[in-house]
Design an enzyme around this catalytic site. Structure first.
Site, PDB file in Angstrom:
ATOM      1  CD  GLU A 110      -2.869   0.946   2.502  1.00 15.27           C
ATOM      2  OE1 GLU A 110      -3.548   1.934   2.847  1.00 15.27           O
ATOM      3  OE2 GLU A 110      -2.932  -0.168   3.078  1.00 15.27           O
ATOM      4  CG  ASP A 112      -1.730   4.643   2.712  1.00 15.18           C
ATOM      5  OD1 ASP A 112      -2.423   4.114   1.831  1.00 15.18           O
ATOM      6  OD2 ASP A 112      -1.415   4.059   3.768  1.00 15.18           O
ATOM      7  CD  GLU A 114      -3.690   7.266   5.772  1.00  8.99           C
ATOM      8  OE1 GLU A 114      -4.551   6.394   5.953  1.00  8.99           O
ATOM      9  OE2 GLU A 114      -2.686   7.401   6.507  1.00  8.99           O
ATOM     10  CD  GLN A 127      -0.468   9.230   9.046  1.00  5.84           C
ATOM     11  OE1 GLN A 127      -0.316   9.680  10.181  1.00  5.84           O
ATOM     12  NE2 GLN A 127      -1.245   8.172   8.811  1.00  5.84           N
ATOM     13  CB  THR A 128       3.217  10.033   2.947  1.00  8.31           C
ATOM     14  OG1 THR A 128       4.461  10.256   3.641  1.00  8.31           O
ATOM     15  CG2 THR A 128       2.788  11.307   2.247  1.00  8.31           C
ATOM     16  CG  ASN A 129       2.226   4.334   6.487  1.00 10.62           C
ATOM     17  OD1 ASN A 129       3.408   3.956   6.491  1.00 10.62           O
ATOM     18  ND2 ASN A 129       1.313   3.805   7.292  1.00 10.62           N
ATOM     19  NE  ARG A 138       8.629   0.666   5.569  1.00  9.49           N
ATOM     20  CZ  ARG A 138       8.356  -0.659   5.572  1.00  9.49           C
ATOM     21  NH1 ARG A 138       7.096  -1.069   5.585  1.00  9.49           N
ATOM     22  NH2 ARG A 138       9.347  -1.537   5.559  1.00  9.49           N
ATOM     23  CD1 TRP A 205      -7.851   6.777  13.086  1.00  9.61           C
ATOM     24  CD2 TRP A 205      -5.989   7.851  12.496  1.00  9.61           C
ATOM     25  NE1 TRP A 205      -7.828   6.843  11.712  1.00  9.61           N
ATOM     26  CE2 TRP A 205      -6.693   7.494  11.320  1.00  9.61           C
ATOM     27  CE3 TRP A 205      -4.786   8.538  12.374  1.00  9.61           C
ATOM     28  CZ2 TRP A 205      -6.228   7.798  10.049  1.00  9.61           C
ATOM     29  CZ3 TRP A 205      -4.315   8.846  11.096  1.00  9.61           C
ATOM     30  CH2 TRP A 205      -5.044   8.466   9.944  1.00  9.61           C
ATOM     31  N   GLY A 209      -4.667  12.897  18.187  1.00  9.00           N
ATOM     32  CA  GLY A 209      -4.614  11.531  18.691  1.00  9.00           C
ATOM     33  C   GLY A 209      -5.974  10.937  19.007  1.00  9.00           C
TER      34      GLY A 209
END
Length: 290
Positions: A110, A112, A114, A127-129, A138, A205, A209
């Site tokens: 995957e 991402d 996001e 956010q990347t992953n 990651r 989340w 948080g």
């Protein structure tokens, strides 16, 4: 004399930028296509305006939000979508563009984008992953240098046998080299992947948080998408997806240009707010080869 030097330097910068940009075709250069040529609605609330669609999150769709996906999987390519994010109070709202293999389970690959909403006046977080065989964690986060809810911008993923590069407009914001053949234990996505986009409730989340939730009195939350042409190698294509005959696998796409490298380092220095590689306990092997 000083003015002549400044003029010469300006000309040099323009030439260098033009030279760097020429290697990377601009998203949206092809004729605008409607969604249903390469994509299909997957779930939730989608409003189709022809060459633009809206994904809408409200309380009636809160359980799953809404999304669309490509009709086929791809083994390499330079994928892109133009996106305009929900504006105002968007805490808890997650808007995405990503690649994912099938089945979408604990063995998936995957990649991402996001976008994590926030309270009004607080910047949206990107956010990347990426995952390999279900191994993720990651995450990198950054605040963009513009308001992504004010207008459409290009978000792009170059994925070929040599590197994975994520772009915002023409600027690289994440780079992963493919060193699987030379570094034992190195992970890099290799499974054929769908293109997906979605909007959904990430109250548990996404903001502070999980302490700040979606406020349904501010709904509906609308994300706009454009640019539905696809530059990718479909699974089962007569041309192997690692073929150098495919333009995104060519010599100009196997590493960053010097100008792109400088822009990438600038993003990390100025805009990144968290990076999994800074966590020594959970550090992954690719962090040593960035």
């Amino acid at each position: 004399m000083a003015s002549e030097v400044r003029a010469w330097l300006l000309l040099l910068v323009v030439v260098l930028l033009a030279g760097g940009a020429s290697l990377w075709p601009a998203a949206g250069a092809a004729p605008a296509l409607p969604l249903d040529v390469n994509y299909v609605k997957d779930w939730g609330r989608l409003v189709d305006h022809g060459t633009e669609v809206d994904l809408i999150l409200d309380q009636s769709t809160a359980a799953r939000g809404g999304g669309f996906k490509s009709k086929v999987t791809y083994g390499s390519g330079f994928f892109h979508l133009r996106m305009k994010l929900p504006s105002g109070y968007t805490a808890g709202v997650v808007t995405t563009f990503y690649l994912i293999s099938e089945p979408e389970d604990g063995t998936r690959d995957e990649v991402d984008f996001e976008f994590l909403g926030d309270k009004a006046g607080v910047p949206i977080t990107l956010q990347t992953n990426f995952f390999v065989n279900g191994h993720g964690q990651r995450e990198q986060r950054l605040h963009l240098w513009f308001d992504p809810s004010a207008d459409f911008h290009d978000y792009k993923i170059l994925w070929n046998p040599y590197q994975l590069v994520m772009f915002v407009d023409e600027t690289p914001i994440r780079v992963v080299r493919n060193l699987r053949s030379t570094v034992p234990g190195y992970e890099f996505p290799t499974k054929p992947m769908l293109i997906r986009a979605s909007i959904w409730d990430g109250s548990s989340w996404a903001t502070d948080g999980g302490r700040t939730k979606v406020d349904w009195s501010k709904a509906p939350f609308t994300a706009g998408y454009q640019g539905f042409d696809v530059d990718g190698c479909a699974t089962g294509s007569a041309t192997p997806c690692d073929s150098p005959a495919l333009w995104w696998n060519g010599g100009g796409y196997r590493d960053l240009t010097p100008q792109q490298r400088a822009a990438y380092e600038g993003v990390k220095r100025k805009y990144m707010i968290s990076d999994y590689c800074a966590n020594k306990k959970g550090r992954k092997i690719e962090c040593s080869y960035s």
